[in-house]
Design a protein around this motif. Structure first.
Motif, PDB file in Angstrom:
ATOM      1  N   THR A 298     -45.793 -63.751  78.210  1.00  0.00           N
ATOM      2  CA  THR A 298     -45.975 -62.867  77.238  1.00  0.00           C
ATOM      3  C   THR A 298     -47.542 -63.240  76.866  1.00  0.00           C
ATOM      4  OG1 THR A 298     -43.803 -62.887  76.274  1.00  0.00           O
ATOM      5  CG2 THR A 298     -45.656 -62.408  74.761  1.00  0.00           C
TER       6      THR A 298
ATOM      7  N   ARG B 208     -45.444 -59.295  79.415  1.00  0.00           N
ATOM      8  CA  ARG B 208     -44.907 -58.630  78.109  1.00  0.00           C
ATOM      9  C   ARG B 208     -46.277 -58.891  77.185  1.00  0.00           C
ATOM     10  NH1 ARG B 208     -39.297 -62.190  77.410  1.00  0.00           N
ATOM     11  NH2 ARG B 208     -38.258 -60.711  78.488  1.00  0.00           N
TER      12      ARG B 208
ATOM     13  N   LEU C 245     -40.010 -66.792  76.522  1.00  0.00           N
ATOM     14  CA  LEU C 245     -41.095 -65.941  76.530  1.00  0.00           C
ATOM     15  C   LEU C 245     -42.370 -66.478  77.059  1.00  0.00           C
ATOM     16  CD1 LEU C 245     -40.919 -63.989  73.164  1.00  0.00           C
ATOM     17  CD2 LEU C 245     -40.278 -63.350  75.366  1.00  0.00           C
TER      18      LEU C 245
END
Length: 184
Positions: free
Chosen positions: A3, A35, A170
């Protein structure tokens, strides 16, 4: 999947052409299978114009209304970025910080972020979307009520990065984007 949190200042989003360039940068991170979370400031000069307007109305402009007024500049740039990304086929949505929500400890114009509830944000990321989040807006909660929006004296960028980092799935990287003119 990594991310990446990108922050764009007012100079970077200062015109429609610059917003289109910012969207190209965002798209490049998405194409690398990251992401992506975006934090945006208001377009260059907009916040200053809003401050001047408040002073023309009253030298004692109500602090709650001041925060509501100042927050509109960021809403505009975030909506334009999300709109452009959607137009080029990248799922995106503008988020006002109170919609996440980002919780502060008050008072107006100098709030400190105390908590960020990232459930909806994580769900949107997992669906492939790119959230475009306003830079300094927050939600102030007292026992009696919730007021919004509120301007924090702290940048949302670092707080979003840290709270997403608490979700082990993440593993975000810190990316603070330079302005398009090369300045920070």
């Amino acid at each position: 999947m990594k991310t990446v949190v990108l922050k764009f200042g007012g100079t970077s989003v200062g015109s429609i052409d610059r917003i289109k360039k910012v969207c190209e940068i965002i798209a490049s991170y998405k194409k690398k299978k990251n992401r992506v979370v975006v934090i945006s400031s208001a377009m260059a000069g907009v916040t200053n114009d809003l401050v001047k307007m408040s002073k023309q109305i009253s030298v004692n402009f109500d602090k709650a209304e001041y925060d509501a007024l100042i927050s509109t500049g960021e809403q505009v740039s975030c909506a334009l970025i999300a709109g452009r990304l959607n137009a080029i086929g990248i799922k995106s949505r503008s988020w006002q910080s109170w919609q996440i929500p980002i919780i502060t400890d008050g008072p107006y114009s100098s709030a400190r972020i105390t908590k960020i509830k990232v459930t909806e944000l994580n769900n949107f990321l997992k669906s492939g979307g790119i959230p475009i989040i306003t830079g300094f807006q927050t939600k102030f909660i007292t026992e009696a009520k919730a007021d919004w929006p509120q301007y924090s004296d702290r940048d949302t960028f670092d707080d979003i990065r840290l709270h997403i980092n608490n979700d082990d799935s993440l593993n975000p990287n810190l990316v603070r984007s330079k302005n398009l003119d090369g300045s920070w």
